[in-house]
Design a protein around this motif. Sequence first.
Motif, PDB file in Angstrom:
ATOM      1  N   ARG A   1       2.625  17.566   7.146  1.00  8.13           N
ATOM      2  CA  ARG A   1       1.688  17.229   8.231  1.00  8.13           C
ATOM      3  C   ARG A   1       0.575  16.302   7.726  1.00  8.13           C
ATOM      4  O   ARG A   1      -0.595  16.444   8.081  1.00  8.13           O
ATOM      5  CB  ARG A   1       1.038  18.483   8.843  1.00  8.13           C
ATOM      6  N   GLY A   2       0.955  15.388   6.846  1.00  8.78           N
ATOM      7  CA  GLY A   2      -0.012  14.446   6.291  1.00  8.78           C
ATOM      8  C   GLY A   2       0.209  13.052   6.865  1.00  8.78           C
ATOM      9  O   GLY A   2       0.801  12.895   7.934  1.00  8.78           O
ATOM     10  N   GLY A   3      -0.279  12.044   6.148  1.00  6.04           N
ATOM     11  CA  GLY A   3      -0.162  10.680   6.642  1.00  6.04           C
ATOM     12  C   GLY A   3       0.143   9.701   5.516  1.00  6.04           C
ATOM     13  O   GLY A   3      -0.001  10.027   4.325  1.00  6.04           O
ATOM     14  N   LEU A   4       0.562   8.485   5.911  1.00 10.03           N
ATOM     15  CA  LEU A   4       0.923   7.459   4.931  1.00 10.03           C
ATOM     16  C   LEU A   4       0.486   6.091   5.457  1.00 10.03           C
ATOM     17  O   LEU A   4       0.790   5.749   6.595  1.00 10.03           O
ATOM     18  CB  LEU A   4       2.444   7.484   4.706  1.00 10.03           C
ATOM     19  N   VAL A   5      -0.241   5.358   4.611  1.00 11.01           N
ATOM     20  CA  VAL A   5      -0.757   4.049   5.028  1.00 11.01           C
ATOM     21  C   VAL A   5      -0.400   3.037   3.953  1.00 11.01           C
ATOM     22  O   VAL A   5      -0.424   3.351   2.760  1.00 11.01           O
ATOM     23  CB  VAL A   5      -2.303   4.093   5.182  1.00 11.01           C
ATOM     24  N   VAL A   6      -0.058   1.811   4.366  1.00 10.68           N
ATOM     25  CA  VAL A   6       0.157   0.747   3.379  1.00 10.68           C
ATOM     26  C   VAL A   6      -0.804  -0.392   3.673  1.00 10.68           C
ATOM     27  O   VAL A   6      -1.055  -0.731   4.834  1.00 10.68           O
ATOM     28  CB  VAL A   6       1.629   0.266   3.368  1.00 10.68           C
ATOM     29  N   GLU A   7      -1.357  -0.950   2.598  1.00 12.14           N
ATOM     30  CA  GLU A   7      -2.210  -2.134   2.721  1.00 12.14           C
ATOM     31  C   GLU A   7      -1.696  -3.130   1.704  1.00 12.14           C
ATOM     32  O   GLU A   7      -1.442  -2.757   0.549  1.00 12.14           O
ATOM     33  CB  GLU A   7      -3.656  -1.797   2.360  1.00 12.14           C
ATOM     34  N   SER A   8      -1.538  -4.376   2.132  1.00  8.62           N
ATOM     35  CA  SER A   8      -1.004  -5.333   1.180  1.00  8.62           C
ATOM     36  C   SER A   8      -1.442  -6.755   1.501  1.00  8.62           C
ATOM     37  O   SER A   8      -1.575  -7.117   2.674  1.00  8.62           O
ATOM     38  CB  SER A   8       0.533  -5.253   1.182  1.00  8.62           C
ATOM     39  N   ALA A   9      -1.689  -7.519   0.463  1.00 15.89           N
ATOM     40  CA  ALA A   9      -2.004  -8.937   0.640  1.00 15.89           C
ATOM     41  C   ALA A   9      -1.069  -9.689  -0.290  1.00 15.89           C
ATOM     42  O   ALA A   9      -0.995  -9.384  -1.491  1.00 15.89           O
ATOM     43  CB  ALA A   9      -3.457  -9.201   0.276  1.00 15.89           C
ATOM     44  N   GLU A  10      -0.344 -10.657   0.268  1.00 17.10           N
ATOM     45  CA  GLU A  10       0.628 -11.388  -0.552  1.00 17.10           C
ATOM     46  C   GLU A  10      -0.063 -12.059  -1.727  1.00 17.10           C
ATOM     47  O   GLU A  10      -1.114 -12.681  -1.563  1.00 17.10           O
ATOM     48  CB  GLU A  10       1.352 -12.420   0.312  1.00 17.10           C
ATOM     49  N   GLY A  11       0.540 -11.895  -2.886  1.00 16.38           N
ATOM     50  CA  GLY A  11       0.001 -12.507  -4.090  1.00 16.38           C
ATOM     51  C   GLY A  11      -1.133 -11.711  -4.716  1.00 16.38           C
ATOM     52  O   GLY A  11      -1.595 -12.037  -5.810  1.00 16.38           O
ATOM     53  N   GLN A  12      -1.588 -10.667  -4.047  1.00 16.74           N
ATOM     54  CA  GLN A  12      -2.718  -9.913  -4.598  1.00 16.74           C
ATOM     55  C   GLN A  12      -2.398  -8.477  -4.961  1.00 16.74           C
ATOM     56  O   GLN A  12      -2.974  -7.926  -5.886  1.00 16.74           O
ATOM     57  CB  GLN A  12      -3.879  -9.926  -3.603  1.00 16.74           C
ATOM     58  N   GLY A  13      -1.495  -7.869  -4.226  1.00 20.36           N
ATOM     59  CA  GLY A  13      -1.135  -6.499  -4.565  1.00 20.36           C
ATOM     60  C   GLY A  13      -1.028  -5.601  -3.360  1.00 20.36           C
ATOM     61  O   GLY A  13      -1.206  -6.036  -2.223  1.00 20.36           O
ATOM     62  N   THR A  14      -0.708  -4.338  -3.642  1.00 17.30           N
ATOM     63  CA  THR A  14      -0.413  -3.368  -2.592  1.00 17.30           C
ATOM     64  C   THR A  14      -1.110  -2.050  -2.891  1.00 17.30           C
ATOM     65  O   THR A  14      -1.247  -1.665  -4.049  1.00 17.30           O
ATOM     66  CB  THR A  14       1.119  -3.132  -2.546  1.00 17.30           C
TER      67      THR A  14
ATOM     68  N   PHE B   1      -0.741   1.964  -1.515  1.00 22.44           N
ATOM     69  CA  PHE B   1      -0.171   2.993  -0.647  1.00 22.44           C
ATOM     70  C   PHE B   1      -1.121   4.178  -0.663  1.00 22.44           C
ATOM     71  O   PHE B   1      -1.569   4.612  -1.727  1.00 22.44           O
ATOM     72  CB  PHE B   1       1.208   3.432  -1.157  1.00 22.44           C
ATOM     73  N   THR B   2      -1.457   4.713   0.514  1.00 24.79           N
ATOM     74  CA  THR B   2      -2.317   5.892   0.609  1.00 24.79           C
ATOM     75  C   THR B   2      -1.527   7.014   1.261  1.00 24.79           C
ATOM     76  O   THR B   2      -1.068   6.870   2.401  1.00 24.79           O
ATOM     77  CB  THR B   2      -3.560   5.578   1.475  1.00 24.79           C
ATOM     78  N   ALA B   3      -1.326   8.113   0.517  1.00 22.35           N
ATOM     79  CA  ALA B   3      -0.687   9.304   1.097  1.00 22.35           C
ATOM     80  C   ALA B   3      -1.761  10.369   1.179  1.00 22.35           C
ATOM     81  O   ALA B   3      -2.561  10.510   0.257  1.00 22.35           O
ATOM     82  CB  ALA B   3       0.457   9.773   0.211  1.00 22.35           C
ATOM     83  N   TYR B   4      -1.819  11.102   2.286  1.00 21.94           N
ATOM     84  CA  TYR B   4      -2.825  12.181   2.356  1.00 21.94           C
ATOM     85  C   TYR B   4      -2.211  13.480   2.856  1.00 21.94           C
ATOM     86  O   TYR B   4      -1.339  13.486   3.724  1.00 21.94           O
ATOM     87  CB  TYR B   4      -4.068  11.769   3.144  1.00 21.94           C
TER      88      TYR B   4
END
Length: 373
Positions: free
Chosen positions: A350-363, A365-368
Amino acid sequence: MPQAPDADEIVERLPDPVMVIAAGDLTDPSDRTITFANAAAQTLLRIPAEGAPLVSVLRHPRLLEAVDEGLADGGAEAAYETYGAQPRWWRALLRPLPDTPGGLKQVLLILRDETDARRNERMRADFLANASHELRTPLASLTGFVETLQGHAKDDPAARDRFLAIMAAQAGRMARLIDDLLSLSRIELNEHIPPSGEVDINAAVHDVMSASGPIHAQRGVKITPNLPSPPAMALGDRDQVVQVLQNLIDNAAKYSPTGGEVRVEVLLAPAGAAAVPSRAGAARLSLLTPDTPVGHYVIIRVSDDGPGIARQNLPRLSERFYRVEGQKSGERLGTGLGLAIVKHIVNRHRGGLVVESAEGQGTTFTAYFPVTH
Ligand code: ADP
């Protein structure tokens, strides 16, 4: 005994569209009138409760045939598709009704939306086809090398050693695929049973670091933890939470440049904190959101300085076997199942998952995961 509601009331509130169709002249297909439509039917077909001519709202030949059959014989059934903004699959069920006092034939029509069931069926079939294809590729390579070793490489020790090394790698790949497939099906089987254990997230991060840290160190990739004190305790299944950390950290390390750094940050915060952007200028997508947010979560952020992922590829990341096209992943060690496994585990918790990414800069991932109380 409390009085049951009126039957009309019940039919009116049924979620499936229900209609009564009457026909004066059975030989004239245009002589079919909807003499009753419940609320679901009125909304779906944008018709009044009574009086709409059937052919003006429902035109699918298979459905019209079934209505005629129903009027003539009492019962009938038909499956058909509609192509609006989104295609939908329907099953029409026809059940007999007594003639009207005026002698008109009538029949009950119930429409059942089977789109979700069809979609699940399609997904299962696609999954089987993909899984077979993924297993077949290393198998074909193994078979090819066996033939070569039986043939012209039989007496060439150097070639034999080289081919055996490739064969061992392909067999390893098949084993990883099977492990991940089994893991995924086990998780799915238990997904509806919430975990009840308590997991020390700090210890779990340390475990993953000692298990895979040395492998990543070979490529000069360093894993830097930033953990809270006292340690963060999450409600969960320890092995599964470790699997989430392992997959996210391994991915971050795999896509990091040689000599790069993977940052693992753990914090305790209310649900809203997981939604706060953590990478300036990055595209951001929530791959999973808890249905009913609880007070506090253990938030785990895994960041790398790798190639990043283009915005348009973010929505498909947690699909089984999906890999970003054209992206180099070393010797292609991945199975394409890692993030699907992560998503299912987080969902069970019952948690969550988020992705943030910028090309050429990195990624990032946030799991809670919900905290224990
Ligand atoms: P794989 O086993 O191929 O890594 P995953 O399901 O873990 O499969 O990931 C799916 C795809 O998402 C990967 O093939 C890769 O294209 C992309 N991906 C995952 N993590 C990262 C990351 N940290 N940086 C860049 N791309 C990533």
